[in-house]
Enzyme design. Structure first.
Site, PDB file in Angstrom:
ATOM      1  N   ASN A 211       0.853  -1.196   0.000  1.00  0.00           N
ATOM      2  CA  ASN A 211       0.000   0.000   0.000  1.00  0.00           C
ATOM      3  C   ASN A 211       0.886   1.241   0.000  1.00  0.00           C
ATOM      4  O   ASN A 211       2.104   1.129  -0.072  1.00  0.00           O
ATOM      5  CB  ASN A 211      -0.942  -0.022   1.212  1.00  0.00           C
ATOM      6  CG  ASN A 211      -0.164  -0.109   2.507  1.00  0.00           C
ATOM      7  OD1 ASN A 211       0.580   0.804   2.851  1.00  0.00           O
ATOM      8  ND2 ASN A 211      -0.289  -1.237   3.202  1.00  0.00           N
ATOM      9  N   ASP A 280      -4.047  -6.847   5.029  1.00  0.00           N
ATOM     10  CA  ASP A 280      -5.018  -7.777   5.621  1.00  0.00           C
ATOM     11  C   ASP A 280      -4.984  -9.137   4.934  1.00  0.00           C
ATOM     12  O   ASP A 280      -5.454 -10.127   5.486  1.00  0.00           O
ATOM     13  CB  ASP A 280      -6.435  -7.207   5.495  1.00  0.00           C
ATOM     14  CG  ASP A 280      -6.625  -6.011   6.410  1.00  0.00           C
ATOM     15  OD1 ASP A 280      -6.150  -6.060   7.556  1.00  0.00           O
ATOM     16  OD2 ASP A 280      -7.230  -5.014   5.965  1.00  0.00           O
ATOM     17  N   LYS A 290       9.631 -16.664 -10.760  1.00  0.00           N
ATOM     18  CA  LYS A 290       8.795 -15.649 -11.401  1.00  0.00           C
ATOM     19  C   LYS A 290       7.654 -16.315 -12.192  1.00  0.00           C
ATOM     20  O   LYS A 290       7.914 -17.236 -12.982  1.00  0.00           O
ATOM     21  CB  LYS A 290       9.659 -14.799 -12.333  1.00  0.00           C
ATOM     22  CG  LYS A 290       8.908 -13.682 -12.997  1.00  0.00           C
ATOM     23  CD  LYS A 290       9.808 -12.897 -13.922  1.00  0.00           C
ATOM     24  CE  LYS A 290       8.962 -11.947 -14.757  1.00  0.00           C
ATOM     25  NZ  LYS A 290       9.741 -11.324 -15.810  1.00  0.00           N
ATOM     26  N   PHE A 324      -4.548   2.722  14.744  1.00  0.00           N
ATOM     27  CA  PHE A 324      -4.960   3.704  13.747  1.00  0.00           C
ATOM     28  C   PHE A 324      -6.116   3.109  12.947  1.00  0.00           C
ATOM     29  O   PHE A 324      -6.317   1.891  12.957  1.00  0.00           O
ATOM     30  CB  PHE A 324      -3.802   4.027  12.794  1.00  0.00           C
ATOM     31  CG  PHE A 324      -2.950   5.183  13.249  1.00  0.00           C
ATOM     32  CD1 PHE A 324      -2.149   5.076  14.372  1.00  0.00           C
ATOM     33  CD2 PHE A 324      -2.951   6.386  12.549  1.00  0.00           C
ATOM     34  CE1 PHE A 324      -1.363   6.138  14.801  1.00  0.00           C
ATOM     35  CE2 PHE A 324      -2.167   7.455  12.957  1.00  0.00           C
ATOM     36  CZ  PHE A 324      -1.368   7.338  14.086  1.00  0.00           C
ATOM     37  N   LYS A 338     -13.497  -0.477  15.584  1.00  0.00           N
ATOM     38  CA  LYS A 338     -12.121  -0.959  15.826  1.00  0.00           C
ATOM     39  C   LYS A 338     -11.724  -0.774  17.284  1.00  0.00           C
ATOM     40  O   LYS A 338     -11.038  -1.615  17.870  1.00  0.00           O
ATOM     41  CB  LYS A 338     -11.137  -0.222  14.907  1.00  0.00           C
ATOM     42  CG  LYS A 338     -11.154  -0.800  13.497  1.00  0.00           C
ATOM     43  CD  LYS A 338     -10.284  -0.070  12.504  1.00  0.00           C
ATOM     44  CE  LYS A 338     -10.456  -0.741  11.137  1.00  0.00           C
ATOM     45  NZ  LYS A 338     -10.131   0.080   9.996  1.00  0.00           N
ATOM     46  N   LYS A 342     -10.915  -4.438  18.717  1.00  0.00           N
ATOM     47  CA  LYS A 342      -9.472  -4.654  18.900  1.00  0.00           C
ATOM     48  C   LYS A 342      -9.022  -4.360  20.333  1.00  0.00           C
ATOM     49  O   LYS A 342      -7.832  -4.438  20.639  1.00  0.00           O
ATOM     50  CB  LYS A 342      -8.686  -3.824  17.895  1.00  0.00           C
ATOM     51  CG  LYS A 342      -9.082  -4.151  16.433  1.00  0.00           C
ATOM     52  CD  LYS A 342      -8.019  -3.797  15.438  1.00  0.00           C
ATOM     53  CE  LYS A 342      -8.484  -4.117  14.019  1.00  0.00           C
ATOM     54  NZ  LYS A 342      -7.406  -4.363  13.085  1.00  0.00           N
TER      55      LYS A 342
HETATM   56  O1  PMT Z   1       2.838   6.101   6.580  1.00  0.00           O
HETATM   57  P1  PMT Z   1       2.230   7.403   6.101  1.00  0.00           P
HETATM   58  O2  PMT Z   1       2.440   7.632   4.625  1.00  0.00           O
HETATM   59  O3  PMT Z   1       2.645   8.578   6.950  1.00  0.00           O
HETATM   60  O4  PMT Z   1       0.651   7.270   6.256  1.00  0.00           O
HETATM   61  C1  PMT Z   1       0.055   7.202   7.527  1.00  0.00           C
HETATM   62  C2  PMT Z   1      -1.072   6.155   7.582  1.00  0.00           C
HETATM   63  C3  PMT Z   1      -2.183   6.525   6.638  1.00  0.00           C
HETATM   64  C4  PMT Z   1      -0.514   4.777   7.194  1.00  0.00           C
HETATM   65  C5  PMT Z   1      -1.562   6.118   9.056  1.00  0.00           C
HETATM   66  O5  PMT Z   1      -2.053   7.368   9.413  1.00  0.00           O
HETATM   67  C6  PMT Z   1      -2.647   5.066   9.262  1.00  0.00           C
HETATM   68  O6  PMT Z   1      -3.817   5.291   9.070  1.00  0.00           O
HETATM   69  N1  PMT Z   1      -2.236   3.834   9.669  1.00  0.00           N
HETATM   70  C7  PMT Z   1      -3.109   2.666   9.815  1.00  0.00           C
HETATM   71  C8  PMT Z   1      -3.319   2.016   8.491  1.00  0.00           C
HETATM   72  C9  PMT Z   1      -4.193   0.774   8.588  1.00  0.00           C
HETATM   73  O7  PMT Z   1      -3.717  -0.287   8.312  1.00  0.00           O
HETATM   74  O8  PMT Z   1      -5.381   0.985   9.038  1.00  0.00           O
HETATM   75  P2  PMT Z   1      -6.514  -0.202   9.191  1.00  0.00           P
HETATM   76  O9  PMT Z   1      -7.753   0.546   9.484  1.00  0.00           O
HETATM   77  O10 PMT Z   1      -6.484  -1.106   8.013  1.00  0.00           O
HETATM   78  O11 PMT Z   1      -6.033  -1.024  10.453  1.00  0.00           O
HETATM   79  C10 PMT Z   1      -6.488  -0.730  11.761  1.00  0.00           C
HETATM   80  C11 PMT Z   1      -5.388  -1.004  12.773  1.00  0.00           C
HETATM   81  O12 PMT Z   1      -5.111  -2.409  12.810  1.00  0.00           O
HETATM   82  C12 PMT Z   1      -4.087  -0.309  12.477  1.00  0.00           C
HETATM   83  O13 PMT Z   1      -3.555   0.147  13.704  1.00  0.00           O
HETATM   84  C13 PMT Z   1      -3.227  -1.406  11.880  1.00  0.00           C
HETATM   85  O14 PMT Z   1      -1.849  -1.217  12.187  1.00  0.00           O
HETATM   86  C14 PMT Z   1      -3.755  -2.645  12.581  1.00  0.00           C
HETATM   87  N2  PMT Z   1      -3.644  -3.891  11.779  1.00  0.00           N
HETATM   88  C15 PMT Z   1      -4.304  -4.029  10.614  1.00  0.00           C
HETATM   89  C16 PMT Z   1      -4.228  -5.235   9.919  1.00  0.00           C
HETATM   90  C17 PMT Z   1      -3.435  -6.275  10.431  1.00  0.00           C
HETATM   91  N3  PMT Z   1      -3.318  -7.437   9.786  1.00  0.00           N
HETATM   92  N4  PMT Z   1      -2.793  -6.111  11.578  1.00  0.00           N
HETATM   93  C18 PMT Z   1      -2.879  -4.940  12.275  1.00  0.00           C
HETATM   94  O15 PMT Z   1      -2.263  -4.784  13.329  1.00  0.00           O
END
Ligand code: PMT
Length: 407
Positions: A211, A280, A290, A324, A338, A342
């Protein structure tokens, strides 16, 4: 701001030693408590007696001159100082510090300290430009040392260029600013674990899914936690950013690697902030070779990665846990969900479709959702300023959990 601050001035041997005498006087006049260590060479330029008279303290020159039998002088000084300033710092002392050499009172003391160390280099312009000096300075930067750059002007050797020790008035001003901004270190004694950046999930040796995360938000948080005195562990996905100084950085690629790295540090952490944009899903099969193109379309089957934050929420005991949420719609609804599922203490939500927010930018627009129902909508601000706000919430959460003031 320097009143009653304990400043250890380490003076090494160059012509700028005369300025260190003026610096001692100015610091004392500003109310600082100053102790001075002179290197053997520095003492050839200006006598210890001058510094003793100006600092109104004993001056140290010899590691084996133990003035007080109750303590070991270099350890005692290393522990005593709020700030250690090496001014002037010669190329020789810079090289010794970069190499971890401890062969005199100054280098042994600095090796033994946990205080902030500032280096004010002063030398001939060509010496300052020499790759060896540059390399040593960058090693010290990696160790977390800070620098007062030499200024340009007439040098005692006759050259005009960069190499003059900064003027004492300016150095005092910088020290004042330092104590003004870092006077309080609310996270001192706390371990903060932060994740940043994207993950990469391999399709084959040349392809992956990922991403747009640049790591900027997570790195800003790590820097701010460090500035507030925390011991920081930064688990970072693949990003183009330099490792920040003064913290442990663990580089990972995939969600699986991030999962193991995070769990490895989780038990010792007081605060965990999951800024990383973790994939995810990952391809069910990561091919060893490849994948060759064929006629027609193809399909990749994806499987779920581990949800690291969810896992931390189930294991959480003493930690402040912050997640986040990167959303493109229904931000409040998804963020609140969340927060619950979580089991985190706070969600930092950003709508990544809005200009100035989310991936890659130097700014962000976030809303903070806490378990007590509080919602704080923040305006657009730099990611550094967002990090300051989040750390304020961290301190408040630590206080609520009774985990504050026990360091
Ligand atoms: O890195 P930058 O370019 O500065 O951008 C910042 C950002 C947009 C990445 C940041 O502000 C942000 O939003 N980070 C969280 C991105 C994310 O994965 O969000 P989510 O809503 O998909 O996940 C929710 C939370 O679960 C997050 O804290 C994530 O770290 C966590 N997660 C998600 C999936 C997974 N398999 N394991 C996790 O721990």
């Amino acid at each position: 701001m320097v009143k009653d601050k304990k400043i250890l001035l380490c003076v090494t041997g160059g012509i700028a030693v005369y300025k260190a005498a003026a610096l001692t006087s100015k610091l004392v006049q500003a109310g600082a408590c100053v102790k001075v260590i002179l290197s053997e060479s520095a003492a050839k330029f200006v006598t210890p007696l001058t510094f003793q008279a100006l600092s109104r303290n004993e001056v140290y020159t010899d590691t084996f001159d133990e003035k007080n039998p109750q303590v070991i002088a270099h350890i005692d000084l290393a522990d005593w100082a709020d700030l250690i300033l090496v001014a002037p710092a010669t190329a020789n002392t810079i090289a010794k510090l970069a190499g971890g050499i401890a062969d005199n009172m100054i280098t042994t003391t600095i090796l033994a300290t946990t205080a902030t160390v500032w280096i004010a280099p002063a030398m001939n312009v060509h010496m300052y430009d020499h790759p060896a000096v540059k390399k040593n300075l960058s090693v010290l930067a990696e160790y977390g040392y800070q620098f007062i750059e030499p200024s340009e002007g007439y040098l005692a050797c006759g050259y005009v260029g960069k190499g003059r020790l900064e003027e004492p008035e300016k150095i005092v001003e910088l020290i004042e600013q330092y104590f003004a901004s870092s006077g309080s270190q609310p996270l001192k004694g706390k371990t903060v674990l932060i994740t940043a950046g994207p993950t990469r999930e391999k399709i084959d040796p040349v392809r992956f899914i990922s991403n747009h995360s640049s790591g900027k938000m997570g790195y800003a948080l790590a820097e701010e936690a460090k500035r507030q005195g925390a011991d920081v562990v930064l688990v970072s996905g693949p990003v183009q950013l330099q490792n920040p100084a003064g913290m442990e950085v663990v580089r990972v690629e995939s969600a699986e690697e991030m999962y193991h790295a995070v769990l490895n540090y989780f038990d010792h952490a007081d605060v965990v902030i999951k800024t990383a944009a973790v994939s995810d899903y990952r391809p069910k099969i990561a091919y060893q070779h490849k994948v060759k193109k064929q006629a027609g379309n193809t399909t990749i089957e994806f499987e779920r990665t581990k949800d690291i934050l969810y896992e931390l929420g189930t294991r959480k005991k003493k930690q402040v846990l912050i997640g986040f949420a990167a959303e493109t719609n229904n931000v409040a609804e998804y963020a609140r969900k969340k927060l619950e599922t979580k089991n985190v203490d706070m969600i930092v939500a950003n709508n990544v479709k809005i200009e100035g927010a989310g991936f890659g930018t130097d700014t962000n627009i976030v809303t903070l959702y806490k378990r007590d129902g509080t919602v704080s909508e923040l305006p657009i601000m730099s990611k550094t300023a967002v990090a300051v706000k989040i750390m304020e919430e961290v301190t408040a959460l630590l206080k609520e959990m009774g985990k504050y003031g026990d360091c």
